[in-house]
Design a protein around this motif. Structure first.
Motif, short mmCIF file in Angstrom:
data_model
loop_
_atom_site.label_atom_id
_atom_site.label_comp_id
_atom_site.label_asym_id
_atom_site.label_seq_id
_atom_site.Cartn_x
_atom_site.Cartn_y
_atom_site.Cartn_z
N HIS A 52 0.81 -1.11 0.09
CA HIS A 52 0.10 -0.17 0.00
C HIS A 52 0.94 1.24 0.08
O HIS A 52 1.96 1.35 0.79
CB HIS A 52 -0.82 0.03 1.10
CG HIS A 52 -2.03 1.14 1.36
ND1 HIS A 52 -2.72 1.50 0.22
CD2 HIS A 52 -2.03 2.03 2.32
CE1 HIS A 52 -3.30 2.70 0.37
NE2 HIS A 52 -3.11 2.91 1.77
N GLY A 53 0.44 2.11 -1.01
CA GLY A 53 1.70 3.32 -1.23
C GLY A 53 1.54 4.31 0.20
O GLY A 53 2.65 4.91 0.01
N THR A 54 0.71 4.38 1.16
CA THR A 54 0.55 5.26 2.13
C THR A 54 1.06 4.30 3.22
O THR A 54 0.55 3.49 3.89
CB THR A 54 -0.80 6.05 2.23
OG1 THR A 54 -0.93 6.44 1.25
CG2 THR A 54 -0.47 6.83 3.49
N GLY A 55 2.25 4.58 3.72
CA GLY A 55 2.77 3.84 4.92
C GLY A 55 3.35 2.69 4.97
O GLY A 55 4.20 2.30 5.79
N GLY A 56 3.41 1.78 3.61
CA GLY A 56 4.10 0.92 3.49
C GLY A 56 3.62 -0.45 3.96
O GLY A 56 4.39 -1.25 4.12
N THR A 57 2.24 -0.34 4.21
CA THR A 57 1.79 -1.57 4.54
C THR A 57 2.02 -2.67 3.45
O THR A 57 1.51 -2.41 2.39
CB THR A 57 0.39 -1.34 4.79
OG1 THR A 57 0.32 -0.19 5.96
CG2 THR A 57 -0.34 -2.58 5.66
N THR A 58 1.95 -3.97 4.13
CA THR A 58 2.05 -4.96 3.16
C THR A 58 1.43 -6.31 3.69
O THR A 58 1.02 -6.39 4.69
CB THR A 58 3.56 -5.11 2.91
OG1 THR A 58 4.09 -6.03 4.11
CG2 THR A 58 4.61 -4.43 2.38
N TRP A 59 0.88 -6.96 2.55
CA TRP A 59 0.24 -8.55 2.70
C TRP A 59 0.77 -9.32 2.00
O TRP A 59 1.29 -8.78 0.90
CB TRP A 59 -1.43 -8.29 2.28
CG TRP A 59 -1.86 -9.62 2.55
CD1 TRP A 59 -2.36 -9.86 3.38
CD2 TRP A 59 -2.12 -10.43 1.20
NE1 TRP A 59 -3.08 -11.30 3.03
CE2 TRP A 59 -2.83 -11.58 1.69
CE3 TRP A 59 -1.47 -10.38 0.11
CZ2 TRP A 59 -2.94 -12.52 0.95
CZ3 TRP A 59 -1.74 -11.43 -0.81
CH2 TRP A 59 -2.42 -12.52 -0.43
N TYR A 60 0.95 -10.68 2.53
CA TYR A 60 1.75 -11.63 1.88
C TYR A 60 0.78 -12.89 1.84
O TYR A 60 0.15 -13.18 2.89
CB TYR A 60 2.75 -12.06 2.45
CG TYR A 60 4.17 -11.12 2.14
CD1 TYR A 60 4.31 -9.88 3.08
CD2 TYR A 60 4.79 -10.99 0.94
CE1 TYR A 60 5.27 -9.15 3.11
CE2 TYR A 60 5.87 -9.90 0.84
CZ TYR A 60 6.10 -8.90 1.96
OH TYR A 60 6.87 -8.10 1.51
N ALA A 61 0.78 -13.55 0.99
CA ALA A 61 -0.06 -15.05 0.94
C ALA A 61 0.76 -15.96 1.80
O ALA A 61 2.09 -15.84 1.97
CB ALA A 61 -0.10 -15.69 -0.37
N SER A 62 0.28 -16.78 2.60
CA SER A 62 0.84 -17.67 3.65
C SER A 62 1.76 -18.49 2.69
O SER A 62 2.97 -19.00 3.38
CB SER A 62 -0.25 -18.36 4.28
OG SER A 62 -0.81 -19.22 3.40
#
Length: 123
Positions: A52-62
């Motif tokens: 996510h461009g604001t704040g650098g939040t990330t998500w990964y598949a397990s």
């Protein structure tokens, strides 16, 4: 007009590393997300990693957490997917996608897509 272009896919051996690149133009608002998805033959498209461009939040598949890393170079408007310890089950067409808005992991939430780059991992 938003354009998304992936590169970096190729043939790799089990245990090797690859880095995919995604260049984007068109979405200039910082409140956007860029994600990597993949689709193996005969399977549905699935989320791999999202930034996510604001704040650098990330998500990964397990299935890739701890092996893959998504990162962004703001000045270049480029997102990278560093893939380490590749496995044969990582073989797929990898797509980069972009959306304006918060972090989402489903392909249906992303309206802008690249053409894909193929990753093949041999055992």
């Amino acid at each position: 007009r938003v354009q998304v272009v992936e590169s970096g896919g190729c043939l790799a051996q089990t245990g090797e590393s690859l880095r995919l690149s995604c260049d984007s133009s068109g979405l200039t608002d910082d409140h956007y997300s860029m994600g990597w998805f993949r689709q193996a033959p005969g399977k549905v498209r699935e989320g791999v990693a999202v930034f996510h461009g604001t704040g650098g939040t990330t998500w990964y598949a397990s299935s890739v957490n701890g092996r893959f890393t998504i990162s962004r170079v703001i000045a270049e408007n480029t997102v990278y997917l560093q893939m380490n310890d590749l496995k044969p089950e990582d073989t797929a067409m990898y797509y980069c996608a972009e959306r304006l808005g918060g972090l989402r992991s489903g392909p249906e939430d992303f309206p802008y897509w690249g053409q894909g780059t193929k990753v093949t991992v041999s055992s």
